[in-house]
Each structure stands twice: as C-alpha cells, then as structure tokens.
Write an enzyme that holds these catalytic residues in place. Structure first.
Site, PDB file in Angstrom:
ATOM      1  N   CYS A  69     -12.693   1.882   2.226  1.00 15.07           N
ATOM      2  CA  CYS A  69     -10.953   2.098   2.326  1.00 15.07           C
ATOM      3  C   CYS A  69     -10.518   1.323   3.283  1.00 15.07           C
ATOM      4  CB  CYS A  69     -10.936   3.779   2.284  1.00 15.07           C
ATOM      5  SG  CYS A  69      -9.272   3.977   2.430  1.00 15.07           S
ATOM      6  N   THR A  70      -9.172   0.702   2.994  1.00 14.73           N
ATOM      7  CA  THR A  70      -8.582  -0.101   3.952  1.00 14.73           C
ATOM      8  C   THR A  70      -8.232   0.735   5.154  1.00 14.73           C
ATOM      9  OG1 THR A  70      -6.564   0.348   2.840  1.00 14.73           O
ATOM     10  CG2 THR A  70      -7.774  -1.852   2.467  1.00 14.73           C
ATOM     11  N   HIS A  71      -8.015   1.998   5.087  1.00 14.03           N
ATOM     12  CA  HIS A  71      -7.811   2.954   6.144  1.00 14.03           C
ATOM     13  C   HIS A  71      -8.905   2.884   7.154  1.00 14.03           C
ATOM     14  CE1 HIS A  71      -4.263   4.356   3.864  1.00 14.03           C
ATOM     15  NE2 HIS A  71      -3.838   4.921   4.897  1.00 14.03           N
ATOM     16  N   GLY A 130      -4.015   7.927  -3.993  1.00  9.28           N
ATOM     17  CA  GLY A 130      -5.236   8.425  -4.520  1.00  9.28           C
ATOM     18  C   GLY A 130      -5.429   9.575  -5.478  1.00  9.28           C
ATOM     19  N   CYS A 142      -4.879  -2.190  -0.685  1.00  7.87           N
ATOM     20  CA  CYS A 142      -5.441  -0.725  -1.040  1.00  7.87           C
ATOM     21  C   CYS A 142      -6.493  -0.743  -1.930  1.00  7.87           C
ATOM     22  CB  CYS A 142      -4.231   0.057  -1.523  1.00  7.87           C
ATOM     23  SG  CYS A 142      -4.670   1.751  -2.105  1.00  7.87           S
ATOM     24  N   ASN A 143      -7.611  -0.261  -1.646  1.00 14.26           N
ATOM     25  CA  ASN A 143      -8.779  -0.277  -2.503  1.00 14.26           C
ATOM     26  C   ASN A 143      -8.673   0.363  -3.859  1.00 14.26           C
ATOM     27  OD1 ASN A 143     -10.189  -0.103   0.169  1.00 14.26           O
ATOM     28  ND2 ASN A 143     -11.392  -1.481  -1.094  1.00 14.26           N
ATOM     29  N   THR A 144      -7.946   1.602  -3.823  1.00 11.54           N
ATOM     30  CA  THR A 144      -7.543   2.382  -5.221  1.00 11.54           C
ATOM     31  C   THR A 144      -6.696   1.871  -5.848  1.00 11.54           C
ATOM     32  OG1 THR A 144      -7.930   4.489  -3.929  1.00 11.54           O
ATOM     33  CG2 THR A 144      -6.925   4.718  -5.902  1.00 11.54           C
ATOM     34  N   ASP A 176       0.800  -1.054  -0.050  1.00  6.40           N
ATOM     35  CA  ASP A 176       0.102   0.015  -0.078  1.00  6.40           C
ATOM     36  C   ASP A 176       0.997   1.327  -0.106  1.00  6.40           C
ATOM     37  OD1 ASP A 176      -2.308   1.614   0.123  1.00  6.40           O
ATOM     38  OD2 ASP A 176      -2.672   1.508   2.247  1.00  6.40           O
ATOM     39  N   SER A 177       0.150   2.396  -0.349  1.00  9.55           N
ATOM     40  CA  SER A 177       1.190   3.750  -0.095  1.00  9.55           C
ATOM     41  C   SER A 177       1.482   3.850   1.209  1.00  9.55           C
ATOM     42  CB  SER A 177       0.660   4.751  -0.883  1.00  9.55           C
ATOM     43  OG  SER A 177      -0.727   4.960  -0.054  1.00  9.55           O
TER      44      SER A 177
END
Length: 261
Positions: free
Chosen positions: A177-179, A40, A70-72, A7-8
């Site tokens: 969103c995973t966050h 994003g 990460c969804n994006t 992920d970022s």
C-alpha cells in the site's frame, strides 16, 4: 516537463517525492480526493467514478504523464483511466513489488490492506512472480487510515499488530500500500528480528517514478536545478497539501517546492 499524480489522499507522496528526487526540474500536479476518501471501502464502480474525476482534474493541467499513486485504484480503475487519457497522457499504475522481492528467494511477507490481502489480484501476482517462494500475506487493518491522519499512536498500534502476524523468519517485506512507504522505517524496526540479517523492504515509489520518466522519453537528472512548481488539487479544487503530509519527510520535501513556487 510536468508529471501528475493521483490518489484519494497522501498515499501519492512517496511517488511524488521519488519523481522530485529524480527530476527536481519537473512540475508536479498532485490530485487528491478529500471529498471521496477513503477509496478502499467503495465498490469498484464507485471507486472508478471517483478516480476518473480526480484524473480529469489533473489532466486539465496538461501533464506529460499521470501516476496512479494508489494500489487499490490501480487494481480497479486503471483500464478506465487509460481509456480516458491514453495515448495523449500515459497512465502509470502502482503494483506491489512482489517480483523483485521474490527474486531474493524469501521468505517474503506482503503487508497490504485487508481488501487487497487474499484478493484474486494479489494472489495472481504471487502466482506469476513468486512461484516456489514462501509468501505470507499480512493484512494491516487501520494502518493506511492512521498514516493518512498522521496519528502516531494509531500507526504504532497497527504496525505492532501486523508485525505480530508476520513470521519471524521473513527476510523480505513488500509494502503493498503506498501509504505504508511513509512509515517504512517504523515497519522495519517492528519486523526486524534481533540477530538476523537486515530486513529488505520493497516499495513501489522509485520504480513507478522511473517508469513515468521512461514512458515520456525522459532520463533521470537528479542534479537538475530545482525550482519547478507543485500544484495541489483537492477534489478538483486548487488547495494546499493536507497538514498531515507535513508529518513525513516526503511531504516536507514537496512543501519546500510549494514554498518556492
């Protein structure tokens, strides 16, 4: 067994912690991109380029599977990531849990980033898996960034604003969103209406972790002896978990493994 996650930022923590709970004996490789975050606002092409670099850094550690936490990135980069790594390394994307949420009948709300809310991708999932169910898409500007920074005041403000846009009759909430899974209980408290049945939350971390094990032919073994290692990569460089990760239970769980290893 070795599972990599990418992920970022710290949005990969929920899935990483879920893997740790299912298989405490699995080595983890956490590949983040602090040099390129957030992903994003990037164009799909630029995001894909960053994601490929992060994936290549993880792949250098010879994992058995790679989770895109990460969804994006899953929306824009999954085909390129699979073309790069499969069939040698199975790549597991993260999809909002709209299907299981809709199975309960609704009404359903989907909290997601502004870029994902109303996107053809999310609308397609709603069409395919929630036909006939009342669904409200709720944009959550600033929430992922606030979670990434562990900024309590900003998290509280973003959650309150999104809760105000969520219909009171909602019975089920999808964390798109995973966050958001890192602050799930704060979201529940903000959306839960007095006198109504307990709100049902649907995240993706548990399902993604289980799918990663299935893809490599492994079974859950939560009773396995812990002590497997955790490797952290920061834009390809060896490093440590960001300090903000330790604000969350998932980060502290992985920090314990880092201390052991």
């Amino acid at each position: 067994m070795k599972i990599a996650l990418m992920d970022s930022g710290i949005g990969l923590l929920p899935a990483a912690a879920a893997v740790r709970r299912l298989r405490p004996d699995a080595d983890l490789v956490l590949s983040l991109d602090p040099d390129g975050m957030p992903w994003g606002p990037r164009t799909p092409e630029d995001l894909t380029r960053r994601a490929l670099g992060v994936a290549e850094a993880a792949a250098a550690h010879a994992p058995d599977a790679l989770i895109v936490g990460c969804n994006t990135a899953s929306v824009h980069a999954l085909p390129a990531l699979r073309a790069l790594l499969e069939p040698t390394v199975p790549v597991i994307g993260t999809v909002p849990a709209i299907k299981p949420a809709a199975a309960g009948g609704g009404p359903v709300a989907i909290w997601a980033t502004p870029a994902t809310t109303g996107s053809p991708y999310q609308r397609g999932l709603i069409r395919d898996f929630a036909d006939g169910v009342e669904v409200t898409e709720v944009p959550c500007p600033g929430l992922a960034d606030a979670v990434e920074r562990a900024d309590e005041a900003a998290v509280a403000a973003a959650v309150a604003a999104a809760a105000a846009r969520t219909p009171a009759e909602v019975t089920t909430l999808v964390l798109g969103c995973t966050h958001y899974e890192l602050v799930a209980e704060r979201i529940r408290a903000a959306v839960q209406q007095p006198g109504r049945p307990p709100l049902v939350l649907h995240g993706s971390a548990g399902a993604v972790a289980a799918q990663a094990l299935r893809r490599i032919g492994a079974s859950p073994a939560p009773e396995a002896s812990p002590g497997a290692g955790v490797t952290v990569l920061l834009s390809g460089r060896g490093g440590a978990l960001p300090a903000a990760a330790l604000a969350y239970d998932e980060g502290r769980l992985l920090r314990t493994a880092l201390d052991v290893s």
